[in-house]
Scaffold this active site. Structure first.
Site, PDB file in Angstrom:
ATOM      1  N   SER A 204       1.602   0.060 -10.777  1.00 44.87           N
ATOM      2  CA  SER A 204       3.024  -0.311 -10.824  1.00 44.87           C
ATOM      3  C   SER A 204       3.743   0.436 -11.926  1.00 44.87           C
ATOM      4  O   SER A 204       4.868   0.904 -11.750  1.00 44.87           O
ATOM      5  CB  SER A 204       3.190  -1.805 -11.102  1.00 44.87           C
TER       6      SER A 204
ATOM      7  N   ARG B 158     -28.007 -16.386  -0.370  1.00 47.81           N
ATOM      8  CA  ARG B 158     -26.680 -16.724   0.150  1.00 47.81           C
ATOM      9  C   ARG B 158     -25.649 -15.855  -0.581  1.00 47.81           C
ATOM     10  O   ARG B 158     -25.779 -15.614  -1.785  1.00 47.81           O
ATOM     11  CB  ARG B 158     -26.336 -18.200  -0.100  1.00 47.81           C
TER      12      ARG B 158
ATOM     13  N   ILE C 122      -6.234  -8.628 -13.578  1.00 51.92           N
ATOM     14  CA  ILE C 122      -7.536  -9.293 -13.730  1.00 51.92           C
ATOM     15  C   ILE C 122      -8.644  -8.251 -13.860  1.00 51.92           C
ATOM     16  O   ILE C 122      -9.736  -8.560 -14.288  1.00 51.92           O
ATOM     17  CB  ILE C 122      -7.850 -10.254 -12.556  1.00 51.92           C
ATOM     18  N   ASP C 123      -8.354  -7.004 -13.474  1.00 45.86           N
ATOM     19  CA  ASP C 123      -9.379  -5.947 -13.546  1.00 45.86           C
ATOM     20  C   ASP C 123      -9.602  -5.494 -14.998  1.00 45.86           C
ATOM     21  O   ASP C 123     -10.614  -4.869 -15.306  1.00 45.86           O
ATOM     22  CB  ASP C 123      -8.963  -4.736 -12.710  1.00 45.86           C
TER      23      ASP C 123
ATOM     24  N   GLY D  80       0.827  -1.208   0.000  1.00 41.96           N
ATOM     25  CA  GLY D  80       0.000   0.000   0.000  1.00 41.96           C
ATOM     26  C   GLY D  80       0.857   1.252   0.000  1.00 41.96           C
ATOM     27  O   GLY D  80       0.607   2.196  -0.734  1.00 41.96           O
TER      28      GLY D  80
ATOM     29  N   GLY E 188       0.429  -3.601 -13.502  1.00 41.34           N
ATOM     30  CA  GLY E 188      -0.806  -2.855 -13.753  1.00 41.34           C
ATOM     31  C   GLY E 188      -0.509  -1.365 -13.801  1.00 41.34           C
ATOM     32  O   GLY E 188       0.659  -0.960 -13.755  1.00 41.34           O
ATOM     33  N   ASP E 189      -1.560  -0.555 -13.856  1.00 44.36           N
ATOM     34  CA  ASP E 189      -1.343   0.884 -14.013  1.00 44.36           C
ATOM     35  C   ASP E 189      -0.606   1.502 -12.821  1.00 44.36           C
ATOM     36  O   ASP E 189       0.270   2.349 -12.990  1.00 44.36           O
ATOM     37  CB  ASP E 189      -2.667   1.611 -14.284  1.00 44.36           C
TER      38      ASP E 189
HETATM   39  O1  F6P Z   1      -6.063  -5.184  -8.892  1.00 36.51           O
HETATM   40  C1  F6P Z   1      -6.165  -6.566  -8.805  1.00 36.51           C
HETATM   41  C2  F6P Z   1      -6.903  -6.976  -7.558  1.00 36.51           C
HETATM   42  O2  F6P Z   1      -7.035  -8.380  -7.545  1.00 36.51           O
HETATM   43  C3  F6P Z   1      -8.264  -6.298  -7.387  1.00 36.51           C
HETATM   44  O3  F6P Z   1      -9.244  -6.835  -8.221  1.00 36.51           O
HETATM   45  C4  F6P Z   1      -8.472  -6.478  -5.910  1.00 36.51           C
HETATM   46  O4  F6P Z   1      -9.338  -5.515  -5.358  1.00 36.51           O
HETATM   47  C5  F6P Z   1      -7.093  -6.307  -5.362  1.00 36.51           C
HETATM   48  O5  F6P Z   1      -6.185  -6.601  -6.400  1.00 36.51           O
HETATM   49  C6  F6P Z   1      -6.785  -7.163  -4.177  1.00 36.51           C
HETATM   50  O6  F6P Z   1      -5.535  -6.799  -3.703  1.00 36.51           O
HETATM   51  P1  F6P Z   1      -4.792  -7.598  -2.547  1.00 36.51           P
HETATM   52  O7  F6P Z   1      -4.162  -8.801  -3.165  1.00 36.51           O
HETATM   53  O8  F6P Z   1      -3.796  -6.632  -2.042  1.00 36.51           O
HETATM   54  O9  F6P Z   1      -5.812  -7.983  -1.532  1.00 36.51           O
END
Ligand code: F6P
Length: 359
Positions: free
Chosen positions: A121, A276, A143-144, A77, A118-119
């Site tokens: 990084s 559920r 994956i996003d 983070g 990703g963006d």
């Molecule tokens: O950006 C990819 C991703 O998998 C998101 O879809 C998800 O919110 C996040 O990373 C989860 O991050 P972490 O692995 O830090 O919990």
């Protein structure tokens, strides 16, 4: 080019090892040396340096068919806080990070870095590379699927299959018990994964951050289905949507996103549905990469090496309209990320299938 480095940065996904393989194979084919940097840029910033010289034999068995990344990664983070060898953390200033990164690059004699990320990084690593005076080529993964300038990022196709497979499974148990199955899907602020998985998994509702919705809209859809004799349904929710009251920060186990499905489970139960909830979580980031991801990763890796061979640096490879191409790093950083187009094809398909995707 004689010697390049390669690293993976940010959250992992399936297809990273196939991309590393492609870069290593095509670089070695040209007679270059490839240094695999461990744990994203940490391998160059922390001491001792963490890396290894890569060889073809590493891929004999079985890395390229596995999810995850053989080089390790981080998506810390706070990009200024680093782990120390005694299990604690230390805080480095931006100047210290760049200085160490530069020293690391020089010590290994790297002429360029291939950055698979990703963006977020891409933004951070490009700053380090620029300050350290080392060229880079980026390969988008997430994956996003919201990486800039590309229709597809590595990892998305596999994650979409994982979610669609989960929806198939939840459909049978939901059908047997006449339940509403609420499924929370990753994606941060983007709804690509939720939307396309919902189409592939024949869901009835798909809520994504890019399109406003109402709780009544969801309720009406479920009631209409009941009225037509359907006694179960699949409700797919992107983790990044707000609650109808506008609350947008849900936190489960320290994750920024995650938890919105609880809201719907609770409220729909109170409205008389047998509900559920399922939070799919990190399973979406794993699994053997589907062929689409293997081919994309291989093509991206080959293209990245070709760019370096032509001395075209500070570029990011991309997939546009079925073709492999590249855009400038500057442009990629400027675009930031690419959300679902509310007027785009996937939303059109979903709406015409009767999926409730919002107002
Ligand atoms: O950006 C990819 C991703 O998998 C998101 O879809 C998800 O919110 C996040 O990373 C989860 O991050 P972490 O692995 O830090 O919990």
């Amino acid at each position: 080019m004689k010697r390049i480095g390669i690293l993976t940065s940010g959250g992992d996904c399936s297809g990273l090892n196939a991309a590393i393989r492609a870069v290593v194979f095509s670089a070695i084919e040209r007679g270059w040396e490839v240094y695999g940097i461990h744990n994203a840029t940490n391998g160059l910033i922390l001491r001792p340096l963490a890396y290894h010289k890569m060889s073809l034999s590493e891929f004999e068995f079985p890395f390229a068919t596995l999810g995850g990344t053989m080089l390790g990664t981080t998506n810390q983070g706070n990009p200024n806080v680093f782990p120390t060898s005694d299990g604690k953390t230390e805080k480095l200033t931006d100047e210290e990070i760049v200085e160490r990164f530069k020293e690391g690059v020089e010590e290994l004699g790297l002429e360029a870095l291939v950055v698979i990320g990703g963006d977020g990084s891409m933004n951070i690593v490009s700053r380090y590379c620029q300050a350290a005076g080392v060229a880079m080529v980026g390969i988008p993964k997430t994956i996003d699927n919201d990486a800039p300038g590309t229709d597809l990022a590595i990892g998305f196709a596999t994650a979409r299959s994982v979610v669609a497979d989960a929806l198939d499974k939840l459909n049978t148990t939901g059908g047997s018990h006449h339940r509403v199955m609420v499924v929370e899907v990753m994606g941060r602020g983007a709804g690509h994964l939720a939307l396309e998985s919902a189409i592939a998994g024949f869901a009835d509702v798909a809520l994504i951050p890019e399109i406003p919705y109402t709780y009544e809209g969801v309720l009406n859809k479920l009631k209409q289905m009941n009225a037509k004799g359907c006694t179960h349904s699949l409700v797919v929710i992107a983790e990044g949507i707000k609650s109808p009251e506008g609350k947008n920060s849900f936190s489960v186990n320290g994750r920024t996103f995650g938890g919105i499905s609880e809201y719907f489970v609770d409220r729909l139960s109170k409205d008389g549905f047998n509900v559920r909830g399922n939070v799919l979580g990190h399973i979406q980031r794993s699994g053997t990469p589907v062929a689409v991801d293997r081919i994309l990763a291989s093509s991206f890796g080959v293209h990245a090496v070709e760019l370096l061979a032509q001395n075209k640096t500070n570029r990011v490879v991309a997939h546009q309209n079925g073709k492999i191409t590249d855009i400038s790093l500057e442009e990629a950083l400027k675009i930031g990320n690419s959300p679902v187009d509310p007027n785009g094809e996937m939303v059109h398909v979903a709406r015409n299938l009767g999926i409730y995707v919002g107002e």
